[in-house]
Design a protein around this motif. Sequence first.
Motif, PDB file in Angstrom:
ATOM      1  N   ARG A  88    -113.711 -10.671 -13.602  1.00  0.00           N
ATOM      2  CA  ARG A  88    -112.302 -11.074 -13.096  1.00  0.00           C
ATOM      3  C   ARG A  88    -111.768 -10.736 -11.794  1.00  0.00           C
ATOM      4  NH1 ARG A  88    -107.751  -7.294 -16.091  1.00  0.00           N
ATOM      5  NH2 ARG A  88    -106.833  -7.879 -13.842  1.00  0.00           N
ATOM      6  N   LEU A 143    -101.158  -2.960 -22.163  1.00  0.00           N
ATOM      7  CA  LEU A 143    -101.180  -1.963 -20.861  1.00  0.00           C
ATOM      8  C   LEU A 143    -102.485  -1.832 -20.048  1.00  0.00           C
ATOM      9  CD1 LEU A 143     -99.551   0.631 -23.150  1.00  0.00           C
ATOM     10  CD2 LEU A 143     -98.452  -0.579 -21.362  1.00  0.00           C
ATOM     11  N   LEU A 146    -102.485  -5.010 -15.189  1.00  0.00           N
ATOM     12  CA  LEU A 146    -101.126  -5.642 -14.889  1.00  0.00           C
ATOM     13  C   LEU A 146     -99.987  -5.042 -15.689  1.00  0.00           C
ATOM     14  CD1 LEU A 146    -102.036  -9.274 -14.363  1.00  0.00           C
ATOM     15  CD2 LEU A 146    -102.018  -7.321 -12.631  1.00  0.00           C
ATOM     16  N   SER A 167    -106.709   0.105 -27.315  1.00  0.00           N
ATOM     17  CA  SER A 167    -106.872   1.366 -27.472  1.00  0.00           C
ATOM     18  C   SER A 167    -105.783   2.444 -26.884  1.00  0.00           C
ATOM     19  CB  SER A 167    -108.035   1.670 -26.545  1.00  0.00           C
ATOM     20  OG  SER A 167    -107.892   1.421 -25.114  1.00  0.00           O
ATOM     21  N   LYS A 169    -103.296   4.848 -25.217  1.00  0.00           N
ATOM     22  CA  LYS A 169    -102.960   5.227 -23.528  1.00  0.00           C
ATOM     23  C   LYS A 169    -101.997   6.198 -23.659  1.00  0.00           C
ATOM     24  CE  LYS A 169    -104.852   1.379 -21.967  1.00  0.00           C
ATOM     25  NZ  LYS A 169    -106.059   1.092 -22.685  1.00  0.00           N
ATOM     26  N   VAL A 224     -95.562 -13.370 -19.622  1.00  0.00           N
ATOM     27  CA  VAL A 224     -96.282 -13.775 -18.269  1.00  0.00           C
ATOM     28  C   VAL A 224     -97.815 -13.736 -18.373  1.00  0.00           C
ATOM     29  CG1 VAL A 224     -94.544 -12.925 -16.451  1.00  0.00           C
ATOM     30  CG2 VAL A 224     -95.477 -11.392 -17.879  1.00  0.00           C
ATOM     31  N   ASP A 250     -93.295 -17.952 -18.284  1.00  0.00           N
ATOM     32  CA  ASP A 250     -93.964 -18.274 -16.998  1.00  0.00           C
ATOM     33  C   ASP A 250     -95.243 -18.986 -17.404  1.00  0.00           C
ATOM     34  OD1 ASP A 250     -94.523 -18.260 -13.978  1.00  0.00           O
ATOM     35  OD2 ASP A 250     -96.227 -17.056 -14.587  1.00  0.00           O
ATOM     36  N   TYR A 311    -111.990 -10.474 -22.784  1.00  0.00           N
ATOM     37  CA  TYR A 311    -111.188 -10.269 -21.667  1.00  0.00           C
ATOM     38  C   TYR A 311    -111.814  -8.988 -21.061  1.00  0.00           C
ATOM     39  CZ  TYR A 311    -109.397  -6.074 -24.198  1.00  0.00           C
ATOM     40  OH  TYR A 311    -109.034  -4.935 -24.996  1.00  0.00           O
TER      41      TYR A 311
END
Length: 311
Positions: A88, A143, A146, A167, A169, A224, A250, A311
Amino acid sequence: MSGDALVFYSSVDNAQAWRSALIAELPDLDVRIEPDVGNPADIRYALCWTPPAGFFARFPNLQLVVNLGAGVDSLMQRDDLVPVKFARLNDPGMEAMMASYVIFAVTRYARDIPAFERATRRGEWHYIHPRPLFEIKVGVLGLGELGAAAAKALAAMGYAVWGWSRSPKEIPGVTARTGREGLERVLAESDIVVCLVPLTPQTHHLLGAAELALMPRGAKLVNVSRGALVDEAALVEALRSGHLAEATLDVFETEPLPKEHPLWSLDNVLITPHVASITVPELAARDVAESIRRVRQGLPPLHEVDPRRGY
Ligand code: NDP
C-alpha cells in the motif's frame, strides 16, 4: 525475453505526474500507462487504484502490486490476481491531509459550528457557550498509520482522545483499548467517534444498530475509512431519531452515493466525495521506487499488505 515494466492504472490520479515522479526516483523504470501497455509479458509491477475486473489476469509475469492509496479492501476481494506481493502507499503528505480532515470534522462539532451554520441561515444571533476541548472526548477507531497520526494531532490540540485497535498501542495522550470490550468502552465514552479502521471481513458493519446505540445520545460520527464499516440503514435511523446528532461522511457503501439515498436528505449530515486524503506522487514515489528495488532483489516491498489479515 520479457521486460521489467510497470503498469499504471487510475481513473482519478494524474498518470503523467506519477510517471515523472517515478522516473525521477528510478530513471531505468519503463512506465506504461493503461491502455498503452505494450507486451503484457513485460509487466512486473503494477501501481493501481481500483482497476476494472480482469485487469491483472493479462500480466503473466506480475510480481508486485502497489495500491495507489492506503485502503486495500478492493484489491483483497479480486479473483484475477495470482499470488504476488501486495503493498500500500503511505507518505507523510497522506497522513497530514487525513489529520487535517479529522481535525476539521471534529473541531466543527466541538465548536458547535453546525448550529451556527443553521443560525446563520435563519439570520439569528445564537449564543452557545464554548466547551473547553479537554472536556470533549474523541474516540478514534483504528490506530494505524493514519489513525495514529490523527489521534496524535487531536491529542496535541487538547482533546481527550481514546483509541481502539487490534493490537495494544502506546500513544502519548491517547487512552488505547483493544477487543470487543474495548470497542464498547470507546463508543460509550466518546462525544465524537472517528472511524479509521480498514474494511476487512472482520470489520464489515463494525458499527451497526447495537454499536451506534452504545454511543451517548447526541454523539457525532466521522467516517473517513470505508462506507461498509457502518451499517448505513442503522446510521440513517440513528440520525433521524436524534440518537446521533450529526455525522460527517467521506465514504459510502456505494460510491458515488446514489441520488436517492436517504443520507442526502438529512440536514445533520455533511457529505464529502471521498476526498479526506490523497497520495501525493512527489512524496509517495520514493517508496514505490524503493519497493521495486527491493522486489528486484527478492526482498519484501515497503508497507507490505498481509492478504490473510486483509490490510
Ligand atoms: P492501517 O492498516 O495502517 O491501520 C489500520 C488500523 O486498524 C490498525 O490500528 C489496526 O490494528 C486496526 N484494525 C484493523 N482491523 C481491526 C479489527 N478487526 N479490530 C480492531 N482494530 C483493527 O491503515 P491506515 O491507518 O493507513 O488507514 C486506515 C483506512 O483509512 C484505510 O484502510 C482506508 O480504508 C482509509 N483511507 C481513506 C481515505 C479517504 O480519503 N477517505 C484515504 C486513505 C485511507 P493493528 O494496529 O493492531 O493492526
